[in-house]
Design a protein around this motif. Structure first.
Motif, PDB file in Angstrom:
ATOM      1  N   ILE A   1       0.842  -1.203   0.000  1.00  0.00           N
ATOM      2  CA  ILE A   1       0.000   0.000   0.000  1.00  0.00           C
ATOM      3  C   ILE A   1       0.870   1.244   0.000  1.00  0.00           C
ATOM      4  CG2 ILE A   1      -1.585   1.379   1.414  1.00  0.00           C
ATOM      5  CD1 ILE A   1      -2.933  -1.206   2.282  1.00  0.00           C
ATOM      6  N   GLU A   2       1.904   1.242   0.829  1.00  0.00           N
ATOM      7  CA  GLU A   2       2.790   2.396   0.914  1.00  0.00           C
ATOM      8  C   GLU A   2       3.521   2.627  -0.407  1.00  0.00           C
ATOM      9  OE1 GLU A   2       4.607   5.739   2.116  1.00  0.00           O
ATOM     10  OE2 GLU A   2       2.924   4.684   3.054  1.00  0.00           O
TER      11      GLU A   2
ATOM     12  N   TYR B   1       2.466   1.732  -3.441  1.00  0.00           N
ATOM     13  CA  TYR B   1       1.504   2.245  -4.417  1.00  0.00           C
ATOM     14  C   TYR B   1       1.235   3.732  -4.187  1.00  0.00           C
ATOM     15  CZ  TYR B   1       0.331  -2.393  -6.254  1.00  0.00           C
ATOM     16  OH  TYR B   1       0.356  -3.620  -6.864  1.00  0.00           O
ATOM     17  N   ARG B   2       1.137   4.132  -2.924  1.00  0.00           N
ATOM     18  CA  ARG B   2       0.926   5.555  -2.633  1.00  0.00           C
ATOM     19  C   ARG B   2       2.120   6.391  -3.088  1.00  0.00           C
ATOM     20  NH1 ARG B   2      -2.019   4.660   3.219  1.00  0.00           N
ATOM     21  NH2 ARG B   2      -4.172   4.995   2.481  1.00  0.00           N
ATOM     22  N   GLN B   3       3.316   5.852  -2.908  1.00  0.00           N
ATOM     23  CA  GLN B   3       4.513   6.561  -3.380  1.00  0.00           C
ATOM     24  C   GLN B   3       4.490   6.719  -4.901  1.00  0.00           C
ATOM     25  OE1 GLN B   3       7.605   4.077  -1.774  1.00  0.00           O
ATOM     26  NE2 GLN B   3       7.300   4.804   0.331  1.00  0.00           N
TER      27      GLN B   3
ATOM     28  N   ASN C   1      -0.620   6.033  -6.744  1.00  0.00           N
ATOM     29  CA  ASN C   1      -1.786   5.181  -6.956  1.00  0.00           C
ATOM     30  C   ASN C   1      -2.492   4.943  -5.624  1.00  0.00           C
ATOM     31  OD1 ASN C   1      -1.233   4.863  -9.725  1.00  0.00           O
ATOM     32  ND2 ASN C   1       0.209   3.204  -9.289  1.00  0.00           N
ATOM     33  N   ASP C   2      -3.392   5.851  -5.283  1.00  0.00           N
ATOM     34  CA  ASP C   2      -4.153   5.731  -4.038  1.00  0.00           C
ATOM     35  C   ASP C   2      -5.439   4.974  -4.344  1.00  0.00           C
ATOM     36  OD1 ASP C   2      -5.547   5.937  -1.701  1.00  0.00           O
ATOM     37  OD2 ASP C   2      -5.330   8.104  -1.499  1.00  0.00           O
TER      38      ASP C   2
ATOM     39  N   SER D   1      -7.658   3.800  -2.482  1.00  0.00           N
ATOM     40  CA  SER D   1      -8.839   4.201  -1.729  1.00  0.00           C
ATOM     41  C   SER D   1      -9.628   5.269  -2.481  1.00  0.00           C
ATOM     42  CB  SER D   1      -8.450   4.699  -0.330  1.00  0.00           C
ATOM     43  OG  SER D   1      -7.622   5.846  -0.412  1.00  0.00           O
TER      44      SER D   1
ATOM     45  N   TRP E   1      -8.713  -1.368   0.328  1.00  0.00           N
ATOM     46  CA  TRP E   1      -7.508  -1.757  -0.423  1.00  0.00           C
ATOM     47  C   TRP E   1      -7.538  -3.252  -0.771  1.00  0.00           C
ATOM     48  CZ3 TRP E   1      -3.114   0.985  -2.190  1.00  0.00           C
ATOM     49  CH2 TRP E   1      -3.170   2.370  -1.959  1.00  0.00           C
TER      50      TRP E   1
END
Length: 225
Positions: free
Chosen positions: A159-160, A162-164, A167-168, A170, A178
């Motif tokens: 998840i972290e 993808y956020r970096q 790509n959020d 949520s 998720w």
């Protein structure tokens, strides 16, 4: 070029810094570890297979209209592809390859739909960007994917990453859970029985859409029950 050749080239470019987004070694390790864990879990082996009865689902397309698998099957076989979303370049190549064979699928009396947990707005973007003439159905919470045995939870470290990458999920899926489907492709006969199934816990691996055509030929040649 076959679909898997394109995906292999994309993966090689990504892992060797020839992609617009260059991952760090730590990000690559996290992604590879998550894929390996999903493969080792054996979940793909427990997903629905050829010979199983497919769930009778109804989902909304990108315009908000209901699409019923039961209604489609009254006309002919149904090809269903589950994919992760507009943010996944491997999935976009997959959709483009399916669009290339869509006329041959339809010539055999079958219909084609794609299913993703993303919002309808993102499905519209998928259709525009990939120039698709088949519907993308929104599967909130990957609920239908779960009925097929495909839904899994994205691990926290991924998840972290993808956020970096921006790509959020949520926001993309309008869901804080998720969860994603393993990429999968099914052919469902008019009797609701799955005639072909391919599930890929490694999202960089996809079957060539040409594999669908002999299955549809067999269904068309089969005598009525």
């Amino acid at each position: 070029m076959r679909l898997q050749d394109k995906l292999d080239a994309m993966r090689d470019d990504f892992e060797n810094g020839r992609f617009p987004l260059v991952p760090t070694s730590g990000q690559l390790e996290t992604m590879q570890r998550a894929t390996h864990a999903l493969i080792e879990s054996g979940q793909a082996d427990r997903a629905l297979k050829a010979g199983d009865t497919a769930p009778a689902f109804t989902l909304k397309d990108a315009s908000g209209s209901d699409v019923s698998a039961r209604t489609i099957l009254e006309r002919g076989p149904l090809v269903v592809t589950f994919y992760r979303g507009v943010w996944c370049p491997y999935c976009n190549y997959d959709l483009q390859a399916l669009e290339e064979v869509r006329p041959e699928i339809e010539a055999r009396g079958a219909s084609l739909v794609a299913i993703s947990p993303q919002t309808r707005a993102n499905s519209r973007k998928s259709q525009r960007d990939n120039k698709l003439d088949f519907p993308i159905l929104s599967d909130p919470g990957a609920a239908v994917a779960a009925q097929f045995g495909l839904r899994f939870a994205v691990p926290d470290d991924l998840i972290e990453v993808y956020r970096q990458f921006g790509n959020d999920l949520s926001a993309i899926n309008d869901d804080t859970a998720w969860v994603l489907p393993m990429p999968a492709r099914y052919v469902i006969g008019t009797d609701g029985v799955i005639a072909y199934a391919e599930v890929n816990p490694d999202y960089t691996r996809r079957p060539d859409p040409s594999e669908l055509l002999p299955v549809l030929d067999r269904l068309r040649a089969a005598p009525p029950a």
